[in-house]
Design an enzyme around this catalytic site. Structure first.
Site, PDB file in Angstrom:
ATOM      1  N   LEU A  85       0.664  -1.017   3.166  1.00 16.88           N
ATOM      2  CA  LEU A  85      -0.530  -1.433   2.438  1.00 16.88           C
ATOM      3  C   LEU A  85      -0.389  -0.967   0.999  1.00 16.88           C
ATOM      4  O   LEU A  85       0.269   0.040   0.719  1.00 16.88           O
ATOM      5  CB  LEU A  85      -1.791  -0.809   3.048  1.00 16.88           C
ATOM      6  CG  LEU A  85      -2.248  -1.268   4.424  1.00 16.88           C
ATOM      7  CD1 LEU A  85      -3.505  -0.494   4.828  1.00 16.88           C
ATOM      8  CD2 LEU A  85      -2.506  -2.766   4.461  1.00 16.88           C
ATOM      9  N   ASP A  86      -1.035  -1.692   0.073  1.00 12.56           N
ATOM     10  CA  ASP A  86      -1.093  -1.223  -1.313  1.00 12.56           C
ATOM     11  C   ASP A  86      -1.711   0.168  -1.355  1.00 12.56           C
ATOM     12  O   ASP A  86      -2.556   0.514  -0.524  1.00 12.56           O
ATOM     13  CB  ASP A  86      -1.959  -2.158  -2.165  1.00 12.56           C
ATOM     14  CG  ASP A  86      -1.330  -3.520  -2.373  1.00 12.56           C
ATOM     15  OD1 ASP A  86      -0.120  -3.663  -2.132  1.00 12.56           O
ATOM     16  OD2 ASP A  86      -2.068  -4.437  -2.782  1.00 12.56           O
ATOM     17  N   MET A  87      -1.316   0.943  -2.319  1.00 10.38           N
ATOM     18  CA  MET A  87      -1.850   2.301  -2.476  1.00 10.38           C
ATOM     19  C   MET A  87      -3.376   2.296  -2.506  1.00 10.38           C
ATOM     20  O   MET A  87      -4.030   3.140  -1.889  1.00 10.38           O
ATOM     21  CB  MET A  87      -1.319   2.938  -3.762  1.00 10.38           C
ATOM     22  CG  MET A  87      -1.824   4.360  -3.996  1.00 10.38           C
ATOM     23  SD  MET A  87      -1.434   4.974  -5.653  1.00 10.38           S
ATOM     24  CE  MET A  87      -2.548   3.985  -6.650  1.00 10.38           C
ATOM     25  N   THR A  89      -5.465   0.144  -1.264  1.00 11.03           N
ATOM     26  CA  THR A  89      -6.091  -0.428  -0.079  1.00 11.03           C
ATOM     27  C   THR A  89      -6.179   0.613   1.028  1.00 11.03           C
ATOM     28  O   THR A  89      -5.244   1.392   1.226  1.00 11.03           O
ATOM     29  CB  THR A  89      -5.284  -1.635   0.430  1.00 11.03           C
ATOM     30  OG1 THR A  89      -5.159  -2.589  -0.627  1.00 11.03           O
ATOM     31  CG2 THR A  89      -5.945  -2.297   1.623  1.00 11.03           C
TER      32      THR A  89
END
Length: 265
Positions: A85-87, A89
C-alpha cells in the site's frame, strides 16, 4: 445504475501550479509508533492493518528503514511481503509466512483473483451515485512520483465507485458534503484510486500529491483506507474475506461503514 464507459478528465486537473501541490518541500519521514494490528493469522499467511504514514517496505537509506515489513519481521521472522500500500494509505496488507505461500499469493494478485475494497473521503460529492472510471495510467516522468492519464501509452486502469450513505447529526452531515465513497479497483496500478478520483473532480482529502490546496488541507492525512480483502487460502484454497474499519475520527464517521455488494465487473 449509471456507469462511465469512458470518463473524460476534468479540465482543472491539467493544472500543475497554483492549486496543485508539488514536491517543493523536503520530505520528512515520521512513521507512527507501535506494532501493527494483526487481523488474521494461520500457518501460511498473516493479515495486518497498516497505519497511515508507515512505509510498507523500506526506502533508500537508513532513515527509511522503519517500515511495516521490518516491524512484522521483528515479530514473525519468516514473513514475506506479498503486495504493498502507499505510505499514506491505511488498511489491510497480506504477508506470507512460508515461501510456497508467497508464490501462491503473489500469483493470485497477478491473476486478479484477489478482490479489494477501499473507502475514501473525497472533496465534494460526485453528481452520480456510482460509476466506472476507465482511464489508462502512466508514470509522470516530469513530476515523480506522480502518475497521470495517458491514452497513448498508459496501462489500462479501471475503478468502480459508489457513494455511501451516512447518518446525519443535527440535521446536517458532519463532513460538510465531502462524500464517502466505496472503491472497487479492477486493476491495481500505482496511485490508481488517487488519480482516478482527482480526474473525476473529487480528489481524496489530505492527498499531498494530487489534491488542490483546499482539499489537501481538509484532512491531516490521506483519507484512503483498504477496508476489505478477499483471497484464497494458499494451501486449502478456501475463500477468505477480511475486513477492517477505518479510523472513525480521521474519516469523520458516526457509525461503522457497511460496504455495498461487490459489483460484478
Amino acid at each position: 445504475m449509471q456507469l462511465h464507459t469512458r470518463f473524460q478528465p476534468a479540465a482543472t486537473t491539467k493544472k500543475t501550479t497554483s492549486g496543485m501541490n508539488t514536491q517543493s518541500t523536503a520530505f520528512i519521514y515520521q512513521p507512527p509508533p507501535g506494532a501493527p494490528q494483526v487481523i488474521y493469522q494461520d500457518k501460511d499467511l498473516l493479515v495486518v492493518n497498516k497505519p497511515s504514514g508507515l512505509l510498507t517496505n523500506p526506502g533508500k537509506g537508513a532513515h527509511l528503514a522503519d517500515c511495516l515489513l521490518s516491524r512484522i519481521q521483528a515479530l514473525y521472522p519468516t514473513a514475506l511481503l506479498v503486495h504493498r500500500l502507499d505510505m499514506a494509505t491505511s488498511g489491510l496488507v497480506v504477508f506470507a509466512l512460508r515461501k510456497k505461500a508467497e508464490v501462491e499469493l503473489k500469483q493470485q494478485f497477478a491473476n486478479r483473483t484477489v478482490k479489494k475494497a477501499y473507502v475514501a473521503r473525497v472533496y465534494g460529492t460526485p453528481g452520480q451515485t456510482s460509476g466506472l472510471i476507465d482511464l489508462p495510467l502512466i508514470a509522470d516522468l516530469t513530476a515523480p512520483p506522480r502518475n497521470k492519464v495517458c491514452f497513448d501509452s498508459g496501462k489500462a486502469a479501471t475503478t468502480y465507485y459508489q457513494l455511501l450513505l451516512e447518518p446525519i447529526e443535527n440535521g446536517k452531515a458532519t463532513t460538510e458534503h465531502n462524500a464517502l465513497l466505496a472503491l472497487f479497483p479492477v486493476t491495481g496500478r500505482a496511485h490508481q484510486l488517487r488519480v482516478h478520483l482527482e480526474q473525476l473532480g473529487h480528489p481524496i482529502l489530505g492527498d499531498a500529491l494530487y489534491a488542490p490546496t483546499k482539499a489537501q488541507a481538509a484532512a491531516s492525512r490521506l483519507l484512503l483506507h483498504a477496508m476489505e480483502l478477499e483471497i484464497n487460502q494458499p494451501y486449502s484454497g478456501a475463500r477468505l474475506t477480511f475486513s477492517c474499519q477505518p479510523d472513525a475520527a480521521a474519516f469523520g464517521l458516526l457509525a461503522d461503514i457497511q460496504l455495498p455488494p461487490r459489483p460484478d465487473l
